[in-house]
Motif scaffolding. Structure first.
Motif, short mmCIF file in Angstrom:
data_model
loop_
_atom_site.label_atom_id
_atom_site.label_comp_id
_atom_site.label_asym_id
_atom_site.label_seq_id
_atom_site.Cartn_x
_atom_site.Cartn_y
_atom_site.Cartn_z
N GLN A 1 0.84 -1.19 0.00
CA GLN A 1 0.00 0.00 0.00
C GLN A 1 0.88 1.25 0.00
O GLN A 1 1.88 1.31 0.70
CB GLN A 1 -0.89 0.01 1.25
N PRO A 2 0.52 2.26 -0.80
CA PRO A 2 1.31 3.49 -0.80
C PRO A 2 1.25 4.17 0.56
O PRO A 2 0.21 4.15 1.23
CB PRO A 2 0.64 4.35 -1.88
N LYS A 3 2.36 4.75 0.98
CA LYS A 3 2.39 5.41 2.29
C LYS A 3 1.55 6.68 2.25
O LYS A 3 1.33 7.27 1.19
CB LYS A 3 3.82 5.73 2.71
N GLN A 4 1.06 7.06 3.42
CA GLN A 4 0.23 8.25 3.50
C GLN A 4 1.04 9.48 3.09
O GLN A 4 2.20 9.63 3.47
CB GLN A 4 -0.30 8.42 4.92
N LEU A 5 0.40 10.34 2.32
CA LEU A 5 1.06 11.57 1.91
C LEU A 5 1.29 12.46 3.13
O LEU A 5 0.42 12.61 3.99
CB LEU A 5 0.19 12.32 0.89
N ARG A 6 2.48 13.05 3.20
CA ARG A 6 2.83 13.90 4.33
C ARG A 6 3.00 15.34 3.84
O ARG A 6 3.80 15.60 2.94
CB ARG A 6 4.11 13.40 5.01
N VAL A 7 2.23 16.23 4.43
CA VAL A 7 2.22 17.62 4.00
C VAL A 7 2.63 18.52 5.17
O VAL A 7 2.08 18.42 6.26
CB VAL A 7 0.82 18.04 3.50
N VAL A 8 3.61 19.36 4.92
CA VAL A 8 4.02 20.37 5.90
C VAL A 8 3.47 21.71 5.44
O VAL A 8 3.64 22.09 4.28
CB VAL A 8 5.56 20.43 6.03
N VAL A 9 2.79 22.40 6.35
CA VAL A 9 2.22 23.71 6.04
C VAL A 9 2.91 24.74 6.93
O VAL A 9 2.96 24.57 8.16
CB VAL A 9 0.70 23.73 6.28
N ILE A 10 3.44 25.80 6.32
CA ILE A 10 4.24 26.79 7.06
C ILE A 10 3.58 28.15 6.96
O ILE A 10 3.27 28.62 5.86
CB ILE A 10 5.67 26.85 6.50
N GLY A 11 3.35 28.78 8.11
CA GLY A 11 2.75 30.11 8.07
C GLY A 11 2.20 30.53 9.42
O GLY A 11 2.75 30.23 10.46
N GLY A 12 1.06 31.22 9.37
CA GLY A 12 0.42 31.71 10.57
C GLY A 12 -0.76 32.58 10.19
O GLY A 12 -1.00 32.85 9.01
N ALA B 1 7.84 27.08 15.07
CA ALA B 1 9.08 27.09 14.28
C ALA B 1 10.30 27.08 15.19
O ALA B 1 11.34 26.51 14.87
CB ALA B 1 9.11 28.32 13.37
N SER B 2 10.16 27.72 16.37
CA SER B 2 11.24 27.77 17.36
C SER B 2 10.57 27.93 18.72
O SER B 2 9.45 28.42 18.82
CB SER B 2 12.17 28.95 17.08
N THR B 3 11.25 27.50 19.77
CA THR B 3 10.72 27.72 21.12
C THR B 3 11.38 28.92 21.79
O THR B 3 11.06 29.24 22.93
CB THR B 3 10.92 26.47 22.00
N GLN B 4 12.28 29.58 21.07
CA GLN B 4 12.91 30.77 21.62
C GLN B 4 12.02 32.00 21.41
O GLN B 4 11.17 32.02 20.52
CB GLN B 4 14.27 31.02 20.94
N SER B 5 12.23 32.99 22.25
CA SER B 5 11.51 34.25 22.10
C SER B 5 12.11 35.01 20.92
O SER B 5 13.29 35.36 20.93
CB SER B 5 11.62 35.09 23.38
N ILE B 6 11.30 35.21 19.88
CA ILE B 6 11.77 35.84 18.64
C ILE B 6 11.07 37.18 18.45
O ILE B 6 9.86 37.30 18.63
CB ILE B 6 11.48 34.93 17.43
N LEU C 1 7.34 34.94 6.31
CA LEU C 1 8.80 35.10 6.36
C LEU C 1 9.41 34.82 7.74
O LEU C 1 10.52 34.28 7.80
CB LEU C 1 9.19 36.48 5.85
N PRO C 2 8.74 35.15 8.86
CA PRO C 2 9.35 34.83 10.15
C PRO C 2 9.69 33.35 10.32
O PRO C 2 10.67 33.01 10.99
CB PRO C 2 8.28 35.28 11.16
N ASN C 3 8.90 32.46 9.73
CA ASN C 3 9.22 31.03 9.78
C ASN C 3 10.44 30.69 8.94
O ASN C 3 11.34 29.96 9.37
CB ASN C 3 8.03 30.21 9.27
N LEU C 4 10.46 31.23 7.72
CA LEU C 4 11.55 30.90 6.79
C LEU C 4 12.89 31.47 7.25
O LEU C 4 13.95 30.99 6.83
CB LEU C 4 11.22 31.42 5.39
N VAL D 1 4.37 26.77 12.76
CA VAL D 1 3.67 28.03 12.99
C VAL D 1 4.61 29.09 13.55
O VAL D 1 5.46 28.81 14.41
CB VAL D 1 2.48 27.81 13.95
N THR D 2 4.42 30.31 13.08
CA THR D 2 5.25 31.43 13.53
C THR D 2 5.06 31.73 15.01
O THR D 2 3.97 31.56 15.56
CB THR D 2 4.93 32.69 12.70
N VAL D 3 6.12 32.18 15.66
CA VAL D 3 6.07 32.57 17.07
C VAL D 3 6.66 33.98 17.24
O VAL D 3 7.37 34.26 18.20
CB VAL D 3 6.81 31.55 17.98
N ALA D 4 6.33 34.85 16.29
CA ALA D 4 6.85 36.22 16.34
C ALA D 4 5.77 37.23 16.74
O ALA D 4 6.04 38.42 16.80
CB ALA D 4 7.43 36.61 14.98
#
Length: 333
Positions: free
Chosen positions: A10-21, A135-140, A203-206, A43-46
């Motif tokens: 069986q084909p593996k489940q498609l995996r999709v990454v969504v980047i933004g906020g 995207a990060s656990t640091q304070s950005i 852009l904050p994620n990228l 998800v952005t943390v800015a």
């Protein structure tokens, strides 16, 4: 006992990454969660405004607002639970302006001692379909250099400056990415960028160190879902190709494969409503997009709900899944 069959795997489940906020990302996820894919939202943390900004400052934690919106969008819960997550207090000393979902994340953060663990715990409570990762656990802190060389500090302040943005950047510039986010990008069949505010959500994620490097290493199909309308103070008079060029210029690489852009005519009464706020449709400038080497999917992809234009999440999601399957078939054939 294993079932006898043809022996075909069986084909593996498609995996999709969504980047933004922001709202745009949440709208898309409401459609994508009904498709046969595994979703990881990065998800952005800015964010530094409103309830999120107050909790960030007072509790020394990443801002929870965009995370809350994504959790709610991906949740498999009763409608009442969604209202609980999105409820905003209007009265109460210290409570007024706070969002209950943000407070739940703040409480989970205190209980578990770790923001990522807090998000996972609340994901379990809400029966979230997929994974939600900061995207990060640091304070950005997000900063913008404007065309007149002035610097504006804070995600919430950038669109209010009334000046053209030259570039945005993070402080600290070397904020560490979340390891799980990098792994999800590596394993993805497709990476979706947007929709959302170009300078303050996407852009904050990228720009988080390591996130874009992982995207360039990934063999995934890289798609940009372009905003339907311009955003006052950020993308005034931007065409679809201008959005793409800004992304490429910030990361230093023309990495996108495909752009999904709305081609539907927008009714005059809707245009008037948006014009009052200084917003206009993002033109689909096909010749310029093709010059950038992009595969262009230009279709009617909008709905009009509650007085606002939204991406038709169901239709966009179907386009995304179709593109992934087509690419997989071409690679295997």
């Amino acid at each position: 006992m294993p079932t006898k069959g043809t022996g075909r795997q069986q084909p593996k489940q498609l995996r999709v990454v969504v980047i933004g906020g922001g709202t745009g990302l949440s709208v898309l996820l409401r459609g994508l969660k009904n498709e046969p894919v595994h979703i990881t939202a990065i998800v952005t943390v800015a964010d530094d405004g409103g309830s999120s900004g107050r909790l960030r400052e007072e509790m020394d934690m990443p801002p929870p607002g965009d995370i809350r919106n994504v959790l709610t969008a991906l949740a498999d819960t009763e409608p009442l639970m969604e209202k609980v997550m999105q409820y905003r207090f209007s009265n109460g000393t210290g409570l007024a302006g706070h969002n209950l979902g943000n407070l739940l994340l703040a409480a989970m953060n205190e209980i578990t001692g770790d923001f990522v663990t807090a998000v996972k715990a609340l994901s379990g409570v809400l029966a979230v379909r997929g994974d939600v990762l900061p995207a990060s656990t640091q304070s950005i802190q997000l900063k913008a250099e404007m065309e007149d060389s002035t610097i504006v500090t804070g995600e919430s302040q950038i669109p209010l400056a009334g000046k053209k943005i030259k570039r945005v950047f993070l402080e600290p510039h070397d904020a560490a990415p979340l390891g799980e986010a990098l792994q999800a990008i590596e394993d993805a069949d497709a990476i979706l960028i947007g929709p959302g505010s170009l300078y303050t959500s996407i852009l904050p994620n990228l720009l988080v160190r390591g996130i874009f490097a992982a995207i360039t290493r990934s063999q995934a199909h890289k798609m940009y879902i372009c905003n339907v309308m311009t955003q006052p103070g950020e993308t005034d008079e931007y065409t679809a190709s201008k959005h793409v060029r800004v992304i490429h210029e910030h990361v230093g690489d023309a990495f996108l494969d495909t752009i999904i852009v709305n081609s539907a005519e927008i009714p005059a009464y809707v245009l008037e409503k948006y014009a009052e706020k200084g917003a206009a449709p993002v033109p689909c400038d096909l010749p310029q997009l093709r010059k950038l080497g992009l595969h262009v999917v230009a279709k009617p992809l909008v709905t009009f709900e509650d007085g606002y234009l939204r991406h038709d999440a169901r239709e966009v999601s179907k386009q995304v899944v179709s593109l992934i399957k087509r690419r997989r078939k071409a690679q295997s054939g």
